[in-house]
Design a protein around this motif. Structure first.
Motif, PDB file in Angstrom:
ATOM      1  N   SER A  68      15.092  -8.073  25.336  1.00  0.00           N
ATOM      2  CA  SER A  68      14.547  -9.384  25.692  1.00  0.00           C
ATOM      3  C   SER A  68      14.855  -9.720  27.154  1.00  0.00           C
ATOM      4  CB  SER A  68      15.122 -10.466  24.787  1.00  0.00           C
ATOM      5  OG  SER A  68      14.764 -10.234  23.462  1.00  0.00           O
ATOM      6  N   ALA A  71      12.562  -7.535  29.279  1.00  0.00           N
ATOM      7  CA  ALA A  71      11.177  -8.010  29.236  1.00  0.00           C
ATOM      8  C   ALA A  71      11.007  -9.278  30.067  1.00  0.00           C
ATOM      9  CB  ALA A  71      10.746  -8.254  27.791  1.00  0.00           C
ATOM     10  N   ALA A  72      11.964 -10.200  29.979  1.00  0.00           N
ATOM     11  CA  ALA A  72      11.881 -11.443  30.757  1.00  0.00           C
ATOM     12  C   ALA A  72      11.959 -11.151  32.260  1.00  0.00           C
ATOM     13  CB  ALA A  72      12.997 -12.398  30.344  1.00  0.00           C
ATOM     14  N   CYS A  74      11.144  -8.306  33.824  1.00  0.00           N
ATOM     15  CA  CYS A  74       9.919  -7.618  34.249  1.00  0.00           C
ATOM     16  C   CYS A  74       8.746  -8.583  34.327  1.00  0.00           C
ATOM     17  CB  CYS A  74       9.602  -6.466  33.309  1.00  0.00           C
ATOM     18  SG  CYS A  74      10.744  -5.089  33.478  1.00  0.00           S
ATOM     19  N   THR A  75       8.644  -9.477  33.358  1.00  0.00           N
ATOM     20  CA  THR A  75       7.563 -10.470  33.379  1.00  0.00           C
ATOM     21  C   THR A  75       7.695 -11.380  34.596  1.00  0.00           C
ATOM     22  OG1 THR A  75       7.453 -10.437  30.971  1.00  0.00           O
ATOM     23  CG2 THR A  75       6.484 -12.343  32.072  1.00  0.00           C
ATOM     24  N   ALA A  76       8.899 -11.853  34.861  1.00  0.00           N
ATOM     25  CA  ALA A  76       9.123 -12.709  36.035  1.00  0.00           C
ATOM     26  C   ALA A  76       8.815 -11.951  37.324  1.00  0.00           C
ATOM     27  CB  ALA A  76      10.563 -13.214  36.045  1.00  0.00           C
ATOM     28  N   PHE A  78       6.617  -9.445  37.782  1.00  0.00           N
ATOM     29  CA  PHE A  78       5.175  -9.281  37.978  1.00  0.00           C
ATOM     30  C   PHE A  78       4.484 -10.611  38.289  1.00  0.00           C
ATOM     31  CE2 PHE A  78       5.830  -5.277  35.557  1.00  0.00           C
ATOM     32  CZ  PHE A  78       5.422  -4.422  36.583  1.00  0.00           C
ATOM     33  N   VAL A  79       4.922 -11.686  37.663  1.00  0.00           N
ATOM     34  CA  VAL A  79       4.327 -12.999  37.944  1.00  0.00           C
ATOM     35  C   VAL A  79       4.629 -13.411  39.379  1.00  0.00           C
ATOM     36  CG1 VAL A  79       4.475 -15.456  37.392  1.00  0.00           C
ATOM     37  CG2 VAL A  79       4.273 -13.776  35.556  1.00  0.00           C
TER      38      VAL A  79
END
Length: 149
Positions: A68, A71-72, A74-76, A78-79
């Protein structure tokens, strides 16, 4: 030492202190736990719950939490990269890697039985246990499937 094991009847997880006495689950299932046998270098020689000699070492950290966090981050990354905030994106990504390294160094190990998945806590910290081996784990998974048929 403490052992987390699953009751074969109700599959409830229990944290118990092993002894030569009989252990009873809330569902009424009884099981004899073995007294921990340690070798000369303080290594557990067999599982307390089932007596299996094949054990492996892993970090005592929930995998879902680690994934988790990854994932958080990596998401941050890319955003924020898409919003052209590259410095902040890299700071978050590298900061999560540093945090992961810190957790890896601070979290202790647990010894797990391949057969019954009992987790043995409170053993002396050492690297003499083998890491997880997929071939051995598959052998015991196949054994469990054959027993269920």
């Amino acid at each position: 030492m403490k052992v987390r094991l699953a009751c074969p009847e109700c599959e409830g997880q229990h944290l118990v202190e092993p002894s030569a006495a009989e252990w009873r689950c809330g569902c009424g299932h009884a099981k004899m736990l073995r007294v921990p046998q340690l070798s000369a270098e303080q290594k557990l020689t067999a599982c307390v719950a089932c007596g299996n000699a094949q054990l492996y070492r892993q970090k005592n950290f929930p995998q879902w939490l680690g994934l988790s966090l990854l994932a958080a981050a990596c998401t941050a990354f890319f955003v924020l990269s898409g919003l052209y905030m590259k410095e902040l994106a890299w700071t978050i990504l590298l900061g999560s890697a540093a945090f992961d390294l810190l957790l890896y160094l601070l979290v202790g190990d647990v010894v797990v039985c391949y057969r019954c998945q009992a987790r043995h806590y409170g053993l002396p910290r050492q690297k003499s246990y083998d890491p997880f081996d997929l071939a051995i784990a598959e052998k015991y998974r196949q054994e469990r499937l054959r027993r269920e048929l």
